[in-house]
Design a protein around this motif. Structure first.
Motif, PDB file in Angstrom:
ATOM      1  N   LEU A 196      65.017  72.030 101.739  1.00  0.00           N
ATOM      2  CA  LEU A 196      65.415  71.182 100.749  1.00  0.00           C
ATOM      3  C   LEU A 196      66.982  70.576 100.888  1.00  0.00           C
ATOM      4  O   LEU A 196      67.642  71.198 101.647  1.00  0.00           O
ATOM      5  N   GLY A 197      67.206  69.410 100.311  1.00  0.00           N
ATOM      6  CA  GLY A 197      68.239  68.613 100.531  1.00  0.00           C
ATOM      7  C   GLY A 197      68.167  67.589 101.662  1.00  0.00           C
ATOM      8  O   GLY A 197      67.019  67.289 102.133  1.00  0.00           O
ATOM      9  N   ALA A 198      69.441  67.416 101.959  1.00  0.00           N
ATOM     10  CA  ALA A 198      69.517  66.228 103.112  1.00  0.00           C
ATOM     11  C   ALA A 198      68.757  66.507 104.332  1.00  0.00           C
ATOM     12  O   ALA A 198      69.453  67.389 104.908  1.00  0.00           O
ATOM     13  N   ILE A 199      67.919  65.735 104.847  1.00  0.00           N
ATOM     14  CA  ILE A 199      67.400  65.908 106.290  1.00  0.00           C
ATOM     15  C   ILE A 199      68.076  64.885 107.265  1.00  0.00           C
ATOM     16  O   ILE A 199      67.585  65.069 108.364  1.00  0.00           O
ATOM     17  N   GLY A 200      68.442  63.894 106.694  1.00  0.00           N
ATOM     18  CA  GLY A 200      68.802  62.627 107.524  1.00  0.00           C
ATOM     19  C   GLY A 200      69.595  61.718 106.502  1.00  0.00           C
ATOM     20  O   GLY A 200      69.714  61.873 105.319  1.00  0.00           O
ATOM     21  N   ILE A 201      70.067  60.713 107.234  1.00  0.00           N
ATOM     22  CA  ILE A 201      71.091  59.711 106.489  1.00  0.00           C
ATOM     23  C   ILE A 201      70.300  58.332 106.770  1.00  0.00           C
ATOM     24  O   ILE A 201      70.044  57.971 107.817  1.00  0.00           O
ATOM     25  N   ALA A 202      69.940  57.643 105.695  1.00  0.00           N
ATOM     26  CA  ALA A 202      69.287  56.462 105.767  1.00  0.00           C
ATOM     27  C   ALA A 202      70.421  55.284 106.060  1.00  0.00           C
ATOM     28  O   ALA A 202      71.693  55.495 105.830  1.00  0.00           O
ATOM     29  N   VAL A 203      69.689  54.145 106.591  1.00  0.00           N
ATOM     30  CA  VAL A 203      70.535  53.061 106.810  1.00  0.00           C
ATOM     31  C   VAL A 203      71.497  52.492 105.768  1.00  0.00           C
ATOM     32  O   VAL A 203      72.570  52.227 105.790  1.00  0.00           O
ATOM     33  N   SER A 204      70.928  52.723 104.332  1.00  0.00           N
ATOM     34  CA  SER A 204      71.487  52.346 103.173  1.00  0.00           C
ATOM     35  C   SER A 204      72.868  53.189 102.811  1.00  0.00           C
ATOM     36  O   SER A 204      73.658  52.796 102.121  1.00  0.00           O
ATOM     37  N   GLY A 205      72.893  54.452 103.595  1.00  0.00           N
ATOM     38  CA  GLY A 205      73.865  55.529 103.236  1.00  0.00           C
ATOM     39  C   GLY A 205      73.259  56.726 102.540  1.00  0.00           C
ATOM     40  O   GLY A 205      74.057  57.544 102.543  1.00  0.00           O
ATOM     41  N   ALA A 206      72.074  56.321 101.648  1.00  0.00           N
ATOM     42  CA  ALA A 206      71.614  57.697 100.957  1.00  0.00           C
ATOM     43  C   ALA A 206      70.921  58.489 101.622  1.00  0.00           C
ATOM     44  O   ALA A 206      70.445  58.202 102.754  1.00  0.00           O
ATOM     45  N   PRO A 207      70.895  59.948 101.463  1.00  0.00           N
ATOM     46  CA  PRO A 207      70.189  60.725 102.315  1.00  0.00           C
ATOM     47  C   PRO A 207      68.962  60.649 102.133  1.00  0.00           C
ATOM     48  O   PRO A 207      68.213  60.357 101.234  1.00  0.00           O
ATOM     49  N   ILE A 208      68.245  61.041 103.400  1.00  0.00           N
ATOM     50  CA  ILE A 208      66.685  61.383 103.346  1.00  0.00           C
ATOM     51  C   ILE A 208      66.194  62.648 103.263  1.00  0.00           C
ATOM     52  O   ILE A 208      66.890  63.591 103.331  1.00  0.00           O
ATOM     53  N   PHE A 209      65.421  62.760 101.982  1.00  0.00           N
ATOM     54  CA  PHE A 209      65.032  64.326 101.789  1.00  0.00           C
ATOM     55  C   PHE A 209      63.479  64.354 102.326  1.00  0.00           C
ATOM     56  O   PHE A 209      62.813  63.459 102.579  1.00  0.00           O
ATOM     57  N   ASN A 210      62.877  65.615 102.265  1.00  0.00           N
ATOM     58  CA  ASN A 210      61.399  65.713 102.746  1.00  0.00           C
ATOM     59  C   ASN A 210      60.517  65.564 101.847  1.00  0.00           C
ATOM     60  O   ASN A 210      60.723  64.876 100.899  1.00  0.00           O
ATOM     61  N   ASP A 211      59.569  66.168 101.850  1.00  0.00           N
ATOM     62  CA  ASP A 211      58.413  66.248 100.770  1.00  0.00           C
ATOM     63  C   ASP A 211      58.424  67.021  99.683  1.00  0.00           C
ATOM     64  O   ASP A 211      57.509  67.552  99.093  1.00  0.00           O
ATOM     65  N   GLU A 212      59.746  67.928  99.594  1.00  0.00           N
ATOM     66  CA  GLU A 212      59.754  69.026  98.699  1.00  0.00           C
ATOM     67  C   GLU A 212      60.727  68.489  97.454  1.00  0.00           C
ATOM     68  O   GLU A 212      61.615  67.998  97.829  1.00  0.00           O
ATOM     69  N   GLU A 213      60.476  68.978  96.164  1.00  0.00           N
ATOM     70  CA  GLU A 213      61.298  68.506  95.137  1.00  0.00           C
ATOM     71  C   GLU A 213      62.125  69.834  94.504  1.00  0.00           C
ATOM     72  O   GLU A 213      62.945  69.976  93.814  1.00  0.00           O
ATOM     73  N   GLY A 214      61.517  71.068  95.189  1.00  0.00           N
ATOM     74  CA  GLY A 214      62.254  72.363  94.760  1.00  0.00           C
ATOM     75  C   GLY A 214      61.690  73.250  95.863  1.00  0.00           C
ATOM     76  O   GLY A 214      60.973  73.030  96.761  1.00  0.00           O
ATOM     77  N   PRO A 215      62.227  74.568  95.774  1.00  0.00           N
ATOM     78  CA  PRO A 215      61.824  75.600  96.746  1.00  0.00           C
ATOM     79  C   PRO A 215      60.239  75.682  96.495  1.00  0.00           C
ATOM     80  O   PRO A 215      59.670  76.066  95.522  1.00  0.00           O
ATOM     81  N   ASN A 216      59.420  75.213  97.717  1.00  0.00           N
ATOM     82  CA  ASN A 216      58.222  75.297  97.874  1.00  0.00           C
ATOM     83  C   ASN A 216      57.485  74.462  96.886  1.00  0.00           C
ATOM     84  O   ASN A 216      56.236  74.954  96.391  1.00  0.00           O
ATOM     85  N   ILE A 217      58.088  73.596  96.264  1.00  0.00           N
ATOM     86  CA  ILE A 217      57.683  72.710  95.348  1.00  0.00           C
ATOM     87  C   ILE A 217      57.341  71.445  96.032  1.00  0.00           C
ATOM     88  O   ILE A 217      58.364  70.762  96.042  1.00  0.00           O
ATOM     89  N   SER A 218      56.013  70.932  96.216  1.00  0.00           N
ATOM     90  CA  SER A 218      55.839  69.773  96.761  1.00  0.00           C
ATOM     91  C   SER A 218      55.931  68.383  95.748  1.00  0.00           C
ATOM     92  O   SER A 218      55.714  68.807  94.627  1.00  0.00           O
TER      93      SER A 218
END
Ligand code: ZN
Ligand code: ZN
Length: 298
Positions: free
Chosen positions: A160-182
């Motif tokens: 959960l949380g930032a897994i990368g930084i996008a060119v715009s500056g905002a962070p990239i998240f994965n496919d989860e919205e919460g712990p084990n919540i897709s």
């Protein structure tokens, strides 16, 4: 005395026999290749034969560039960082490391801005009833990655949380919205055209951006740079500059080794947005395992 002499002679003979046996041990010389950059891969042009492995040499001979800065996955082209939003992102190069710092504040319009902000727009595709609470605010994201990241022995899951930084500056998240919540289609319907929304830690992306005229900056079905993930590998849009088309040689994480618009002829490992729908007509930025070693985004 006589017996002692005989005993000594027998002992001496035994020692000689043992040592001559040792000398007769077959020594099978094999070829060892110099590994000047210590990446475990040897230079096919510099070799020696020896019974046992000489220091600085390896059995492998598959390193095409044993110059010390190389990795099997290549080097991240510095010019890629020119694509980042300099209002939010600061990039510093220090030897074999790159540090990317961001305020997390994107440089494109969104209904997630406060209405007093010049980048505020009414929702273009976001369902106002599904928009998450909160307004875009200044945060802090810092990650240090190698200039020549390598694949790890085993891929690792993202959290959960930032897994990368996008060119715009905002962070990239994965496919989860919460712990084990897709991520659900309902939640995604509240995203802006950037594929992002607000969360407790701030604005972030989950999805590829949408093809609307308001979107002039973010990758949609093209070869543009999306950002950098925490293992140091860049992530590009669904198409690759090397072929001007959807790559057909991607691994399970959407990665492959090729050149890009940033690297000239040089090839290096990078990810692409995988060209398939996640839910409905939404396409995830990155929902796979990281092939490199994740570095903490703080
Ligand atoms: Zn989210
Ligand atoms: Zn590519």
């Amino acid at each position: 005395m006589k017996y002692l002499t005989i005993s000594i002679l027998i002992l001496l003979g035994t020692v000689l026999l043992i040592s001559s046996c040792k000398d007769d041990d077959p020594c099978v010389e094999t070829t060892w290749y110099e590994d000047a950059d210590g990446d475990g891969l040897g230079n096919p042009d510099v070799s020696q034969s020896a019974c046992s492995q000489p220091t600085g040499y390896v059995a492998d001979n598959s390193d095409p560039d044993d110059t010390g800065s190389s990795s099997p996955e290549g080097t991240t082209p510095a010019s890629a960082f020119d694509d980042f939003n300099t209002d939010a992102v600061t990039v510093s190069f220090d030897g074999n490391e790159i540090t990317i710092e961001s305020t997390g504040v994107p440089n494109h319009t969104s209904p997630y801005w406060d209405s007093s902000n010049s980048l505020y727009i009414d929702p273009v595709i976001a369902d106002p009833n599904q928009m998450s609470p909160g307004k875009i605010n200044t945060g802090s994201y810092t990650v240090t990655v190698p200039t020549s990241p390598t694949k790890a022995a085993n891929p690792s899951n993202t959290g959960l949380g930032a897994i990368g930084i996008a060119v715009s500056g905002a962070p990239i998240f994965n496919d989860e919205e919460g712990p084990n919540i897709s991520l659900s289609e309902n939640v995604a319907s509240g995203f802006d055209y950037g594929g992002g929304h607000m969360g407790p830690t701030g604005y972030h992306y989950h999805l590829e951006s949408s093809d609307v005229e308001e979107n002039t900056l973010l990758s949609h079905d093209d070869e543009r740079l999306v950002g950098i993930l925490q293992d140091g590998f860049l992530i590009y849009g669904r198409k690759c500059n090397a072929t001007n088309d959807y790559p057909t040689d991607l691994d399970e994480s959407g990665g492959h080794i090729s050149s890009t618009q940033h690297s000239g002829e040089d090839e290096f490992y990078h990810y692409h947005i995988i060209n398939e729908f996640y839910i409905g007509s939404y396409i995830l930025l990155f929902g796979a395992e990281l092939q490199g070693t994740p570095n903490a985004i703080q």
